[in-house]
Scaffold this active site. Structure first.
Site, short mmCIF file in Angstrom:
data_model
loop_
_atom_site.label_atom_id
_atom_site.label_comp_id
_atom_site.label_asym_id
_atom_site.label_seq_id
_atom_site.Cartn_x
_atom_site.Cartn_y
_atom_site.Cartn_z
CG ASP A 64 -13.12 26.79 23.28
OD1 ASP A 64 -12.84 25.60 23.14
OD2 ASP A 64 -13.13 27.37 24.38
CB THR A 97 -15.89 22.85 25.91
OG1 THR A 97 -15.45 23.37 24.65
CG2 THR A 97 -14.71 22.74 26.84
CB THR A 98 -18.87 22.17 21.44
OG1 THR A 98 -18.09 23.37 21.41
CG2 THR A 98 -20.17 22.39 20.70
CG ASP A 396 -9.63 23.46 22.90
OD1 ASP A 396 -9.48 23.96 24.03
OD2 ASP A 396 -10.66 23.60 22.23
#
Length: 548
Positions: A64, A97-98, A396
């Site tokens: 994550d 987020t990545t 998520d």
């Protein structure tokens, strides 16, 4: 004409590090690219996990992006901007987020040659803003509105969104099982609020992943108990539940006060008075007709045995979060006094209460709650590290389903939307003249980082597959993206690889703003700590103009 000697003004403390100019912008870009190198291998269904060891020796295994950047001790001031945008993406959307960090870094990477050639950073910033505004408008044109669907179709749509969010997580092999848990959890919440904090997550090591439970109600671990607890009933149908913030325990006098006495009878009066106070409280609780007593504060051995003799279940030292969630599910109020309790209003109820053994732990379960706006997920797994990563993965997916409920617009995943936006942006750039055309084309190229990295992490030939996608999108096949299961490309809308469009919009806006912020900084001033000996700090001198 006579000239006085020019005095010196101390402006910056001695030892202050200052860097400026084009070299500083390139240095900041390189710092962001170092973050990209760390994160890029974690993207997608075949992304790798990172094992991080903290200064305290605790290990974390995750892919994550927000968690990785939170655990990394990033000290470079420009690289911290990427940490901030990953956190904002995590708080606002929960997923991507990545992707947002990779996009921001790739935009900077493709702008780096322009900086090196001497192009003004403000010209680049204008081109990036124009590109971002164009692709956001394009997403709004391409998104598919799934509003006004029957309940069963809406449920299926949410399952597909949850599955897409889980494809890159440790739980992808159990995606169907967990996606149902996630969607059921979100649908129990109040549609007007959708507060994900009301989804309680409890972790019990041991057992298989699919031993995890969804409870439409509240469950919490058995609290600390005294002698007499095992004599209490552990199952009720339609119980009356009293929630308190009251201590029901005899206190040793030495802990609270000093009492000077002359006769033994005086001591007995003190003991009798204290005994009378707690018995008065217990009798008033019995008068309410409740079957279950919950309290944030301790319930001592006297009260525990008192309740056991009268067929009442009690639990003291219940955590604030668990008691609040229980109260929202069963109704009633958390009382700070046992005087004048209104039985009709201040007592809660549920269809069934029972204490169950789950793995090595005992849980108090309240199910069939009339005001159910909360639920509990009990996660199982081989070790606590695995369960921690399952929890991050479910967070998520929960956030994605929550966004999909609020925003019914979706786009095709698997790199399909990025390839379509890249193609449209390139077409748009042909109508622009001058330097801006180069900037817009570099932004279009940056969007391809997502499908390219998905290919590389899956061990596929990114050049071949991206050329296939470019050809298909040139022929208006707007939903074609990567099919990593079959090492090919496919229509991802028909394969139900869907993502809420708000995820892409937020990621593109955040990435562009981060890139613009890095490009707009051309000087860094880093202050050293003041001299430990105190006194006025020595500094760098600047000459004062004559006559001042």
């Amino acid at each position: 004409m006579s000239y006085r000697q020019t005095p010196t003004i101390v402006v910056l403390q001695e030892g202050t590090d200052t860097s400026q100019g084009r070299g500083q912008i390139i240095s900041n870009i390189n710092a962001c690219l170092a973050i990209q190198d760390t994160l890029k291998s974690t993207l997608g269904p075949f992304g790798s996990d990172l094992l991080m060891v903290g200064s305290d020796g605790k290990t974390t295994i995750t892919n994550d992006g927000a968690t990785i950047l939170k655990k990394l001790d990033v000290v470079h001031p420009a690289a911290k901007i990427l940490v901030d945008i990953s956190r904002s993406q995590d708080c606002e959307i929960g997923d991507g987020t990545t992707s947002v960090c990779l996009l921001a870094s790739e935009i900077l990477k493709n702008c780096k040659p322009f900086i090196e050639e001497g192009m003004s950073s403000h010209s680049i910033i204008k081109g990036l803003r124009e590109s971002c505004n164009y692709v956001i408008e394009k997403i709004k044109d391409l998104e598919i509105n799934l509003d006004e669907k029957p309940l069963d179709e809406e449920y299926d749509m949410l399952i597909k969104c949850a599955l897409t969010a889980m494809n890159s997580k440790i739980i992808q092999q159990n995606g169907k099982f967990y996606s149902k848990l996630v969607v059921d959890s979100v649908l129990t919440l109040d549609r007007d609020d959708l507060d994900e904090n009301l989804i309680g997550i409890k972790k019990i090591p041991g057992g298989a992943m699919e031993d995890s439970l969804f409870i439409k109600g509240v469950g919490f671990k058995k609290t600390f108990s005294y002698a007499g607890f095992e004599q209490q009933p552990k199952k009720f149908i339609n119980p009356k539940i009293l929630s308190l913030n009251v201590e029901l325990e005899l206190k040793a006098e030495k802990d609270n006060a000093e009492v000077r006495i002359e006769k033994v009878e005086d001591y007995q009066k003190i003991v009798d008075a204290e005994w009378g106070i707690i018995m008065d409280k217990l009798n008033k609780i019995i008068e309410t007709g409740c079957n279950i007593v919950l309290s944030k504060l301790p319930i001592g051995d006297l009260a525990t045995q008192f309740f056991a003799d009268r067929g009442i279940f009690c639990a003291g030292r219940v955590s604030n979060d668990d008691l609040e969630r229980t109260n929202k599910a069963v109704g009633g109020s958390i009382l700070t006094s046992v005087n004048d309790i209104n039985k009709e209003i201040e007592l809660g109820t549920c269809e069934k209460f029972e204490e169950l053994q789950i793995g090595s732990e005992r849980f108090n379960i309240f199910s069939g709650c009339p005001l159910t706006k909360t639920c509990t997920l009990i996660l199982r797994g081989g070790s606590i590290k695995i369960i921690d990563e399952i929890e991050r993965s479910l967070h998520d997916a929960i956030m994605i389903v929550k966004r999909a409920l609020k925003n019914k617009q979706i786009v095709s995943g698997g790199g399909a939307i990025e390839m379509e936006l890249s193609k449209n942006l390139r077409d748009y750039s042909h109508s622009i003249k001058g330097k801006r055309q180069l900037i817009i084309q570099s932004f279009a190229k940056s969007l391809e980082i997502i499908p390219r990295q998905l290919c590389e992490n899956a061990g596929l030939d990114s050049i071949e597959l991206l050329n296939k996608l470019r050809n298909l999108h040139a022929n208006n096949e707007i939903n074609f993206g990567l099919d990593l299961d079959n090492d090919n490309v496919s229509n991802n809308f028909e394969k139900f690889i869907w993502e809420p469009s708000v995820v892409k919009i937020n990621a593109l806006q955040s990435a562009t703003e981060a890139a613009i912020l890095v490009l707009s900084v051309d000087e860094t001033i880093q202050n050293k700590e003041n001299d430990a000996q105190g006194g006025a700090p020595r500094g760098r001198g600047m000459p004062m103009p004559a006559g001042m």
